[in-house]
Design an enzyme around this catalytic site. Structure first.
Site, PDB file in Angstrom:
ATOM      1  N   ASP A 217       0.804  -1.228   0.000  1.00 31.16           N
ATOM      2  CA  ASP A 217       0.000   0.000   0.000  1.00 31.16           C
ATOM      3  C   ASP A 217       0.840   1.283   0.000  1.00 31.16           C
ATOM      4  O   ASP A 217       0.286   2.377   0.050  1.00 31.16           O
ATOM      5  CB  ASP A 217      -0.948   0.004   1.204  1.00 31.16           C
ATOM      6  CG  ASP A 217      -0.215  -0.204   2.524  1.00 31.16           C
ATOM      7  OD1 ASP A 217       0.918  -0.719   2.515  1.00 31.16           O
ATOM      8  OD2 ASP A 217      -0.774   0.165   3.564  1.00 31.16           O
ATOM      9  N   GLU A 300      10.794  -3.366  12.350  1.00 32.41           N
ATOM     10  CA  GLU A 300      11.996  -2.841  11.671  1.00 32.41           C
ATOM     11  C   GLU A 300      13.193  -2.901  12.611  1.00 32.41           C
ATOM     12  O   GLU A 300      14.277  -3.363  12.250  1.00 32.41           O
ATOM     13  CB  GLU A 300      11.789  -1.376  11.236  1.00 32.41           C
ATOM     14  CG  GLU A 300      10.639  -1.151  10.258  1.00 32.41           C
ATOM     15  CD  GLU A 300       9.310  -0.864  10.932  1.00 32.41           C
ATOM     16  OE1 GLU A 300       9.166  -1.138  12.147  1.00 32.41           O
ATOM     17  OE2 GLU A 300       8.390  -0.372  10.241  1.00 32.41           O
TER      18      GLU A 300
HETATM   19  N1  UDP Z   1      -0.577  -7.319   5.967  1.00 35.88           N
HETATM   20  C1  UDP Z   1      -0.682  -8.700   6.070  1.00 35.88           C
HETATM   21  N2  UDP Z   1      -1.619  -9.239   6.926  1.00 35.88           N
HETATM   22  C2  UDP Z   1      -2.452  -8.457   7.694  1.00 35.88           C
HETATM   23  C3  UDP Z   1      -2.331  -7.069   7.583  1.00 35.88           C
HETATM   24  C4  UDP Z   1      -1.376  -6.526   6.722  1.00 35.88           C
HETATM   25  O1  UDP Z   1       0.021  -9.426   5.386  1.00 35.88           O
HETATM   26  O2  UDP Z   1      -3.270  -9.008   8.429  1.00 35.88           O
HETATM   27  C5  UDP Z   1       0.430  -6.733   5.065  1.00 35.88           C
HETATM   28  C6  UDP Z   1      -0.093  -5.576   4.212  1.00 35.88           C
HETATM   29  O3  UDP Z   1      -0.541  -6.048   2.957  1.00 35.88           O
HETATM   30  C7  UDP Z   1       1.112  -4.666   4.080  1.00 35.88           C
HETATM   31  C8  UDP Z   1       1.900  -4.936   5.363  1.00 35.88           C
HETATM   32  O4  UDP Z   1       1.456  -6.197   5.856  1.00 35.88           O
HETATM   33  O5  UDP Z   1       1.908  -4.998   2.966  1.00 35.88           O
HETATM   34  C9  UDP Z   1       1.675  -3.868   6.431  1.00 35.88           C
HETATM   35  O6  UDP Z   1       0.312  -3.821   6.756  1.00 35.88           O
HETATM   36  P1  UDP Z   1      -0.531  -2.456   6.810  1.00 35.88           P
HETATM   37  O7  UDP Z   1      -0.332  -1.703   5.555  1.00 35.88           O
HETATM   38  O8  UDP Z   1      -1.929  -2.782   7.185  1.00 35.88           O
HETATM   39  O9  UDP Z   1       0.188  -1.731   8.018  1.00 35.88           O
HETATM   40  P2  UDP Z   1       0.472  -0.182   8.222  1.00 35.88           P
HETATM   41  O10 UDP Z   1       1.132   0.312   6.990  1.00 35.88           O
HETATM   42  O11 UDP Z   1      -0.862   0.457   8.406  1.00 35.88           O
HETATM   43  O12 UDP Z   1       1.344  -0.133   9.407  1.00 35.88           O
HETATM   44 MN    MN Z   2       0.590   0.086   5.077  1.00 36.87          MN
END
Ligand code: UDP
Ligand code: MN
Length: 361
Positions: A217, A300
């Site tokens: 995203d 990270e």
């Molecule tokens: N993701 C995943 N399983 C989940 C939620 C998220 O594999 O249950 C993946 C999502 O597609 C993204 C990454 O983990 O590539 C980080 O998730 P998200 O974008 O929801 O986190 P944020 O950016 O809001 O911290």
């Molecule tokens: Mn994200």
């Protein structure tokens, strides 16, 4: 693209240029001009071939493990690229007359280190849109393997179809989040099992190049990919945020890494964003136990700590020594799933087909 054994029978074309000669003098002139035209023709052909090879070398490279995906997914685009070169049409003939399943690779040896992009993804209404947008960004980057890893028990044909159509060399795998984290009411370690699966894949299949965790995203300027290729151990750079902090970045003072700027430090040694660092594969392989912890907020930090020993002055500072923003931690609004299609009202219409392309949780 391999096309060994292609040849051009230039000699046969000269037989058609032999009419309307009266005296021996004019025959000489005719002979001379035929020679001249042939020279020009051969020279032009050579230039054309060189230009074409350069064009092909700019096409995304397909490492052998993913040859099948590349072959299946973008054969039409490769055929389209043949069309603009008569020489390559000859080469294409040669290719198809062999075995149809021959893996197509570029003939120009590429010296650029490969990039391995690990993208966690999961089932939701926005999934295919996110992957499409990221995929077409990555399509601008040569010599790259996209590891798309879904938090699921089985692969989704709609995702595979989307990746096929984009035509970036990819490997699609699954790595479900362990049940105990799925159940929790607290923050979940999102994408961690996916990224660790990616690391496992790299330990098995990659020997050189650079690894980058690109969430599905986020938003990426393609120039960061060219910069990260040459990271020697770990590279870092700023990440634009959509929070009041605005940016997460290493702090550079007097040309040296001197701490981090981020909305939340939380006792982290490396308070950086997932989109703000990349790691050399050889270096990763010298750290056989490096992995990402299932610790929300510390993914990270935990991963970078697991790369120890790593001195601050061994961290390459990209994006104009961290004075530029080339990646953004963007977030797509979460949407409810699409309602079920009224199959009675819309039977025998295109909507029945489209409905099958929607991802519902
Ligand atoms: N993701 C995943 N399983 C989940 C939620 C998220 O594999 O249950 C993946 C999502 O597609 C993204 C990454 O983990 O590539 C980080 O998730 P998200 O974008 O929801 O986190 P944020 O950016 O809001 O911290
Ligand atoms: Mn994200």
């Amino acid at each position: 693209m391999k096309g060994g054994g292609a040849y051009i029978n230039i000699g046969s074309s000269s037989s058609s240029i032999n009419s309307s000669g009266s005296g021996s003098g004019s025959k000489m002139t005719l002979g001379k001009s035929v020679k001249m035209y042939l020279t020009i023709f051969i020279a032009t052909t050579c230039i054309y071939m060189v230009l074409y090879q350069y064009h092909m070398s700019r096409e995304p490279f397909s490492p052998s493990e993913v040859g099948k995906h590349q072959e299946k997914s973008s054969s039409s685009s490769y055929i389209a690229s043949y069309l603009w070169s008569p020489i390559s049409l000859l080469m294409a003939n040669n290719l198809t007359s062999n075995n149809a399943t021959t893996t197509t690779t570029t003939t120009v040896a590429t010296t650029t280190p490969p990039l391995y992009i690990i993208t966690p993804t999961y089932r939701r209404p926005e999934q295919l849109a996110e992957l499409t947008r990221l995929g077409y960004t990555l399509k601008h980057v040569a010599n790259l393997l996209w590891l798309v890893i879904e938090d699921a028990n089985k692969t989704n044909p709609l995702v595979a179809h989307t990746l096929d159509r984009i035509g970036v060399p990819y490997e699609y795998m699954v790595a479900p989040m362990p049940e105990k984290y799925k159940q929790t009411k607290k923050a979940k370690p999102r994408g961690v099992s996916n990224r660790n699966r990616g690391l496992e894949y790299l330990r098995q299949h990659a020997t050189e190049g650079v690894l980058y965790f690109a969430d599905d995203d986020n938003t990426y300027d393609i120039s960061i990919f060219e910069q990260m290729r040459y990271i020697s151990k770990v590279g870092m750079w700023p990440v634009g945020l959509v929070t009041k902090t605005g940016v997460s970045s290493p702090i550079i003072r007097n040309g040296k890494l001197d701490g981090y700027y981020d909305g939340w430090i939380g006792g982290r040694k490396y308070p950086v964003d997932m989109a703000g660092f990349a790691v050399n594969i050889k270096f990763l392989r010298q750290r056989p136990h490096a992995q990402m912890p299932f610790k929300p907020g510390y993914e990270e930090d935990g991963f970078l700590r697991s790369l120890a020993p790593l001195d601050n002055n061994e961290i390459d500072l990209l994006a104009d020594e961290c004075r530029d923003i080339l990646t953004w931690h963007t977030q797509t609004k979460k949407n409810p799933p699409a309602q079920a299609l009224n199959k009675t009202r819309y039977s025998n219409t295109n909507l029945v087909h489209i409905d099958k392309l929607l991802v519902r949780p």
